[in-house]
Design a protein around this motif. Structure first.
Motif, short mmCIF file in Angstrom:
data_model
loop_
_atom_site.label_atom_id
_atom_site.label_comp_id
_atom_site.label_asym_id
_atom_site.label_seq_id
_atom_site.Cartn_x
_atom_site.Cartn_y
_atom_site.Cartn_z
N ALA A 3 28.07 45.38 45.68
CA ALA A 3 27.44 46.02 44.53
C ALA A 3 28.48 46.83 43.75
O ALA A 3 29.52 47.19 44.30
CB ALA A 3 26.31 46.93 45.01
N ASP A 4 28.19 47.13 42.51
CA ASP A 4 29.10 47.97 41.72
C ASP A 4 29.29 49.30 42.44
O ASP A 4 28.32 49.94 42.86
CB ASP A 4 28.51 48.23 40.33
CG ASP A 4 28.55 46.96 39.49
OD1 ASP A 4 29.31 46.04 39.85
OD2 ASP A 4 27.80 46.89 38.49
N GLY A 5 30.52 49.72 42.59
CA GLY A 5 30.80 50.99 43.28
C GLY A 5 30.72 50.87 44.79
O GLY A 5 30.83 51.88 45.49
N ARG A 55 36.80 47.07 44.86
CA ARG A 55 37.26 46.08 43.88
C ARG A 55 38.57 46.53 43.24
O ARG A 55 38.73 47.69 42.88
CB ARG A 55 36.20 45.90 42.79
CG ARG A 55 35.03 45.06 43.24
CD ARG A 55 34.45 44.27 42.06
NE ARG A 55 33.41 43.36 42.53
CZ ARG A 55 32.11 43.66 42.57
NH1 ARG A 55 31.70 44.82 42.14
NH2 ARG A 55 31.24 42.79 43.02
N ARG A 104 23.07 42.11 46.68
CA ARG A 104 24.30 42.89 46.53
C ARG A 104 24.23 44.06 47.50
O ARG A 104 23.16 44.59 47.77
CB ARG A 104 24.43 43.42 45.09
CG ARG A 104 24.75 42.35 44.05
CD ARG A 104 26.15 41.78 44.29
NE ARG A 104 26.50 40.78 43.30
CZ ARG A 104 27.26 41.00 42.24
NH1 ARG A 104 27.72 42.22 42.01
NH2 ARG A 104 27.56 40.03 41.42
N GLU A 154 25.94 47.82 48.94
CA GLU A 154 26.81 48.98 48.71
C GLU A 154 27.87 49.08 49.82
O GLU A 154 28.97 49.58 49.59
CB GLU A 154 26.01 50.28 48.67
CG GLU A 154 25.30 50.55 47.36
CD GLU A 154 24.02 49.75 47.22
OE1 GLU A 154 23.42 49.42 48.27
OE2 GLU A 154 23.62 49.45 46.07
N ARG A 203 33.70 40.36 48.71
CA ARG A 203 33.81 40.96 47.37
C ARG A 203 32.69 40.46 46.46
O ARG A 203 32.12 41.22 45.67
CB ARG A 203 35.17 40.62 46.76
CG ARG A 203 35.43 41.26 45.41
CD ARG A 203 36.67 40.67 44.77
NE ARG A 203 37.04 41.38 43.55
CZ ARG A 203 36.48 41.17 42.36
NH1 ARG A 203 35.51 40.28 42.23
NH2 ARG A 203 36.88 41.85 41.30
N SER A 204 32.37 39.17 46.58
CA SER A 204 31.35 38.58 45.70
C SER A 204 29.95 39.14 46.01
O SER A 204 29.04 39.00 45.19
CB SER A 204 31.36 37.06 45.83
OG SER A 204 30.83 36.69 47.10
#
Ligand SMILES: [Zn+2]
Length: 313
Positions: free
Chosen positions: A180-182, A312, A152, A154, A176-177
């Motif tokens: 990472a979160d954020g 996202r 993932r 950033e 998108r896949s």
């Protein structure tokens, strides 16, 4: 065209699915081969599509494509490093970064010097080897890049890449896949809603058919991003490495029938002729005007290229 049997003509928009009936058509000519290509504009989302799409694009890439002579390359590298440091500003700390279609890897090398862990992808093993050997960067050959769940990131960068892809929505969904979160995706593409594009029409330098298969406006980029489950957070236009030169070449194309000859000379793809003194005089004449036009277009949000950050949706 010589490979007409292999060419695909588009019938509907690959982003929103609308038919092209009633859509605008921009006629252009490839400056490498002289072949005619059209850009059909989706009447619904505004995305432009190059048609026909050659099955094999290799004949349309000069051997020296984007390989500028050493002094031009040095200026570009400086500007690229300035750009990368801007990408880092929005992050509290360096993380993991992926550049899809990273070329020789100069952007990733700069990110790594600022503490980021980096890797890149390229289309062929030969192209991946360039970044690996020049900067020692971990490289993947598409489509065997990092897989969702494996890694993932950033920061994911698609710099002057998305416009070369036949299915930009799929490319954004893949990015998108891997986010990472954020995390944040940076997309740099030419802007078909720019003053330069309006002035140049089919002679616009950054239209670059058939190497550019899709042609974005801010609105159609937002629509394509939404189709991939992303939303646009910011859009900027400042681009000293693309915009003033784009004005010079577009004005020479439009007013003096230059057909991107200046670009071919700078890439070393053609030999200088005595008549090129006219091209050089043209550069001196329109150069200062180009700088003024570029700066004014940035201030008005109508620059020739745009850089969007996507998150996202
Ligand atoms: Zn559309």
């Amino acid at each position: 065209m010589s490979n007409a049997a292999d060419a695909r003509c588009r019938e509907s928009c690959g982003s929103c699915g609308a038919g092209f009936a009633g859509g605008r058509r921009i006629v252009s000519r490839d400056y490498v081969t002289g072949t005619r290509f059209d850009v059909v504009v989706c009447p619904s989302c505004g995305l432009g599509w190059t048609t026909p799409v050659p099955a094999d694009l290799d004949p349309y890439y000069p051997r020296t494509y984007r390989r500028y002579n050493p002094w031009v390359a040095r200026v570009l590298n400086r500007l690229y490093r300035w750009r990368v440091s801007r990408w880092c500003r929005g992050f509290a700390a360096p993380g993991s970064a992926l550049e899809l279609g990273c070329g020789d890897g100069v952007m990733l090398d700069t990110l790594r010097s600022q503490g980021w862990q980096v890797c890149g992808t390229e289309r062929t093993e030969a192209m991946a080897a360039t970044a690996r050997e020049r900067y020692g960067i971990r490289m993947y050959v598409d489509p065997d890049g990092p897989q969702p769940g494996e890694d993932r990131f950033e920061l994911i960068v698609l710099f002057q890449v998305l416009e070369h892809l036949a299915d930009p929505v799929a490319a954004l969904a893949r990015a998108r896949s891997l986010l990472a979160d954020g995390g944040r995706i940076v997309v740099g593409v030419p802007n078909r809603a720019s003053w330069q594009a309006a002035f140049g029409s089919g002679d616009w330098f950054h239209l670059d058919v058939p190497r550019h298969l899709v042609h974005f406006t801010p609105a159609s980029l937002a629509a394509a991003a939404a189709g991939a489950g992303l939303r646009v957070e910011t859009v900027g236009h400042i681009s000293p490495e693309h915009d003033p030169f784009g004005w010079v070449q577009t004005i020479l194309n439009r007013c003096a029938g230059n057909s991107n000859r200046l670009t071919l000379l700078l890439m070393g793809a053609t030999r200088w002729r005595i008549s090129d003194i006219v091209t050089l005089l043209g550069v001196m004449l329109v150069g200062p005007l180009a700088v003024v036009l570029a700066a004014a277009s940035w201030a008005c949000g109508r620059g020739a290229v745009m850089e969007a950050t996507l998150v996202r949706g």
